[in-house]
Design a protein around this motif. Structure first.
Motif, PDB file in Angstrom:
ATOM      1  N   LYS A 209       2.384   7.384  -1.316  1.00  0.00           N
ATOM      2  CA  LYS A 209       3.114   6.408  -2.113  1.00  0.00           C
ATOM      3  C   LYS A 209       2.376   5.078  -2.088  1.00  0.00           C
ATOM      4  CE  LYS A 209       6.327   4.946   1.561  1.00  0.00           C
ATOM      5  NZ  LYS A 209       7.757   4.792   1.891  1.00  0.00           N
ATOM      6  N   HIS A 210       2.619   4.307  -3.132  1.00  0.00           N
ATOM      7  CA  HIS A 210       2.061   2.969  -3.275  1.00  0.00           C
ATOM      8  C   HIS A 210       3.243   2.003  -3.305  1.00  0.00           C
ATOM      9  CE1 HIS A 210      -1.771   4.727  -4.868  1.00  0.00           C
ATOM     10  NE2 HIS A 210      -0.932   5.665  -5.260  1.00  0.00           N
ATOM     11  N   ILE A 211       3.216   1.009  -2.447  1.00  0.00           N
ATOM     12  CA  ILE A 211       4.208  -0.055  -2.455  1.00  0.00           C
ATOM     13  C   ILE A 211       3.418  -1.351  -2.606  1.00  0.00           C
ATOM     14  CG2 ILE A 211       6.098  -1.199  -1.242  1.00  0.00           C
ATOM     15  CD1 ILE A 211       6.771   1.723  -1.721  1.00  0.00           C
ATOM     16  N   GLY A 212       3.543  -1.982  -3.764  1.00  0.00           N
ATOM     17  CA  GLY A 212       2.695  -3.142  -4.036  1.00  0.00           C
ATOM     18  C   GLY A 212       1.244  -2.716  -3.980  1.00  0.00           C
ATOM     19  N   ASP A 213       0.451  -3.405  -3.180  1.00  0.00           N
ATOM     20  CA  ASP A 213      -0.979  -3.089  -3.042  1.00  0.00           C
ATOM     21  C   ASP A 213      -1.269  -2.102  -1.928  1.00  0.00           C
ATOM     22  OD1 ASP A 213      -1.677  -4.798  -5.132  1.00  0.00           O
ATOM     23  OD2 ASP A 213      -1.860  -6.528  -3.796  1.00  0.00           O
ATOM     24  N   MET A 214      -0.240  -1.668  -1.202  1.00  0.00           N
ATOM     25  CA  MET A 214      -0.458  -0.753  -0.074  1.00  0.00           C
ATOM     26  C   MET A 214      -0.300   0.704  -0.513  1.00  0.00           C
ATOM     27  SD  MET A 214       1.490  -2.651   3.106  1.00  0.00           S
ATOM     28  CE  MET A 214       3.060  -2.048   2.541  1.00  0.00           C
TER      29      MET A 214
ATOM     30  N   ASP B 294      15.179  -0.031  -4.433  1.00  0.00           N
ATOM     31  CA  ASP B 294      16.245  -0.956  -4.047  1.00  0.00           C
ATOM     32  C   ASP B 294      15.734  -2.033  -3.096  1.00  0.00           C
ATOM     33  OD1 ASP B 294      18.061   0.391  -5.636  1.00  0.00           O
ATOM     34  OD2 ASP B 294      18.923   1.539  -3.964  1.00  0.00           O
ATOM     35  N   GLN B 295      14.898  -1.651  -2.132  1.00  0.00           N
ATOM     36  CA  GLN B 295      14.330  -2.633  -1.192  1.00  0.00           C
ATOM     37  C   GLN B 295      13.467  -3.658  -1.934  1.00  0.00           C
ATOM     38  OE1 GLN B 295      16.557  -1.791   1.273  1.00  0.00           O
ATOM     39  NE2 GLN B 295      14.962  -2.607   2.544  1.00  0.00           N
ATOM     40  N   TRP B 296      12.664  -3.188  -2.883  1.00  0.00           N
ATOM     41  CA  TRP B 296      11.800  -4.079  -3.663  1.00  0.00           C
ATOM     42  C   TRP B 296      12.650  -5.063  -4.450  1.00  0.00           C
ATOM     43  CZ3 TRP B 296       6.461  -4.374  -3.963  1.00  0.00           C
ATOM     44  CH2 TRP B 296       5.958  -5.232  -4.956  1.00  0.00           C
ATOM     45  N   ARG B 297      13.712  -4.568  -5.054  1.00  0.00           N
ATOM     46  CA  ARG B 297      14.572  -5.413  -5.884  1.00  0.00           C
ATOM     47  C   ARG B 297      15.314  -6.455  -5.063  1.00  0.00           C
ATOM     48  NH1 ARG B 297      18.341  -2.148  -9.428  1.00  0.00           N
ATOM     49  NH2 ARG B 297      18.518  -4.120 -10.516  1.00  0.00           N
ATOM     50  N   LEU B 298      15.598  -6.161  -3.787  1.00  0.00           N
ATOM     51  CA  LEU B 298      16.318  -7.093  -2.920  1.00  0.00           C
ATOM     52  C   LEU B 298      15.386  -8.136  -2.285  1.00  0.00           C
ATOM     53  CD1 LEU B 298      18.723  -4.607  -1.101  1.00  0.00           C
ATOM     54  CD2 LEU B 298      19.305  -6.268  -2.892  1.00  0.00           C
ATOM     55  N   ALA B 299      14.087  -7.840  -2.288  1.00  0.00           N
ATOM     56  CA  ALA B 299      13.128  -8.747  -1.625  1.00  0.00           C
ATOM     57  C   ALA B 299      12.956 -10.057  -2.389  1.00  0.00           C
ATOM     58  CB  ALA B 299      11.777  -8.052  -1.480  1.00  0.00           C
TER      59      ALA B 299
ATOM     60  N   GLY C 243       5.232  -4.873 -16.745  1.00  0.00           N
ATOM     61  CA  GLY C 243       3.993  -4.182 -17.081  1.00  0.00           C
ATOM     62  C   GLY C 243       3.132  -3.762 -15.906  1.00  0.00           C
ATOM     63  N   HIS C 244       3.581  -4.016 -14.676  1.00  0.00           N
ATOM     64  CA  HIS C 244       2.811  -3.658 -13.483  1.00  0.00           C
ATOM     65  C   HIS C 244       3.577  -2.619 -12.664  1.00  0.00           C
ATOM     66  CE1 HIS C 244       0.026  -6.946 -14.181  1.00  0.00           C
ATOM     67  NE2 HIS C 244       1.083  -7.703 -14.432  1.00  0.00           N
ATOM     68  N   CYS C 245       2.893  -1.555 -12.290  1.00  0.00           N
ATOM     69  CA  CYS C 245       3.499  -0.533 -11.439  1.00  0.00           C
ATOM     70  C   CYS C 245       3.529  -1.081 -10.014  1.00  0.00           C
ATOM     71  CB  CYS C 245       2.694   0.765 -11.501  1.00  0.00           C
ATOM     72  SG  CYS C 245       3.461   2.088 -10.568  1.00  0.00           S
ATOM     73  N   VAL C 246       4.740  -1.339  -9.498  1.00  0.00           N
ATOM     74  CA  VAL C 246       4.868  -1.933  -8.170  1.00  0.00           C
ATOM     75  C   VAL C 246       5.202  -0.900  -7.099  1.00  0.00           C
ATOM     76  CG1 VAL C 246       5.393  -4.234  -9.046  1.00  0.00           C
ATOM     77  CG2 VAL C 246       7.264  -2.643  -8.600  1.00  0.00           C
ATOM     78  N   ILE C 247       5.771   0.245  -7.523  1.00  0.00           N
ATOM     79  CA  ILE C 247       6.020   1.360  -6.602  1.00  0.00           C
ATOM     80  C   ILE C 247       5.653   2.648  -7.316  1.00  0.00           C
ATOM     81  CG2 ILE C 247       7.747   2.665  -5.289  1.00  0.00           C
ATOM     82  CD1 ILE C 247       9.361   0.076  -5.053  1.00  0.00           C
ATOM     83  N   ARG C 248       4.921   3.502  -6.617  1.00  0.00           N
ATOM     84  CA  ARG C 248       4.547   4.799  -7.191  1.00  0.00           C
ATOM     85  C   ARG C 248       4.486   5.833  -6.080  1.00  0.00           C
ATOM     86  NH1 ARG C 248       2.574   6.912 -11.849  1.00  0.00           N
ATOM     87  NH2 ARG C 248       1.229   8.711 -11.677  1.00  0.00           N
TER      88      ARG C 248
ATOM     89  N   ALA D  89      11.851  -4.188 -16.666  1.00  0.00           N
ATOM     90  CA  ALA D  89      11.595  -3.235 -15.577  1.00  0.00           C
ATOM     91  C   ALA D  89      12.216  -1.875 -15.881  1.00  0.00           C
ATOM     92  CB  ALA D  89      12.161  -3.781 -14.261  1.00  0.00           C
ATOM     93  N   PHE D  90      11.476  -0.816 -15.542  1.00  0.00           N
ATOM     94  CA  PHE D  90      11.986   0.544 -15.729  1.00  0.00           C
ATOM     95  C   PHE D  90      11.450   1.456 -14.634  1.00  0.00           C
ATOM     96  CE2 PHE D  90       7.975   0.523 -18.016  1.00  0.00           C
ATOM     97  CZ  PHE D  90       7.410   1.743 -17.703  1.00  0.00           C
ATOM     98  N   VAL D  91      12.127   2.587 -14.499  1.00  0.00           N
ATOM     99  CA  VAL D  91      11.713   3.651 -13.589  1.00  0.00           C
ATOM    100  C   VAL D  91      11.432   4.880 -14.427  1.00  0.00           C
ATOM    101  CG1 VAL D  91      12.618   5.278 -11.873  1.00  0.00           C
ATOM    102  CG2 VAL D  91      12.928   2.832 -11.545  1.00  0.00           C
ATOM    103  N   GLU D  92      10.324   5.572 -14.146  1.00  0.00           N
ATOM    104  CA  GLU D  92      10.024   6.849 -14.790  1.00  0.00           C
ATOM    105  C   GLU D  92       9.836   7.883 -13.693  1.00  0.00           C
ATOM    106  OE1 GLU D  92       8.012   8.111 -18.721  1.00  0.00           O
ATOM    107  OE2 GLU D  92       6.442   7.495 -17.301  1.00  0.00           O
TER     108      GLU D  92
END
Length: 94
Positions: free
Chosen positions: A63-68, A89-94, A47-52, A17-20
């Motif tokens: 913004k995109h959070i998962g599929d939303m 941080d919220q995604w990582r704690l879920a 390999g999947h963008c989960v937050i953008r 996992a990484f952040v750009e």
């Protein structure tokens, strides 16, 4: 259009996992936005963008959070980064 890239960082969060973070200062608002910044912030896991967060031309700030996908109320680059890291941080704690 001349753009200045005042902020570019990449952080490895875990092995998979990484952040750009990319924020450009642009000479005028991107179509759909009301400020002089173009940005693309992404959290990628396995390999999947989960937050953008981005403001592509015509769509404006969102913004995109998962599929939303939802609107984002941009105020400042500092607040943008704080909001993005909060969602990571919220995604990582879920």
């Amino acid at each position: 259009m001349n753009a200045e890239l005042p902020f570019r960082e990449r952080h490895q969060i875990r092995a998979d996992a990484f952040v750009e973070l990319l924020i450009w200062r642009v000479p005028g608002p991107v179509r759909g936005s009301t400020h002089d910044y173009k940005y693309a912030l992404a959290y990628v896991v396995a390999g999947h963008c989960v937050i953008r967060y981005d403001n592509e031309a015509g769509k404006g700030d969102h913004k995109h959070i998962g599929d939303m996908e939802m609107p984002y109320a941009f105020t400042t680059p500092a607040k943008l980064l704080a909001d993005f890291w909060f969602d990571v941080d919220q995604w990582r704690l879920a």
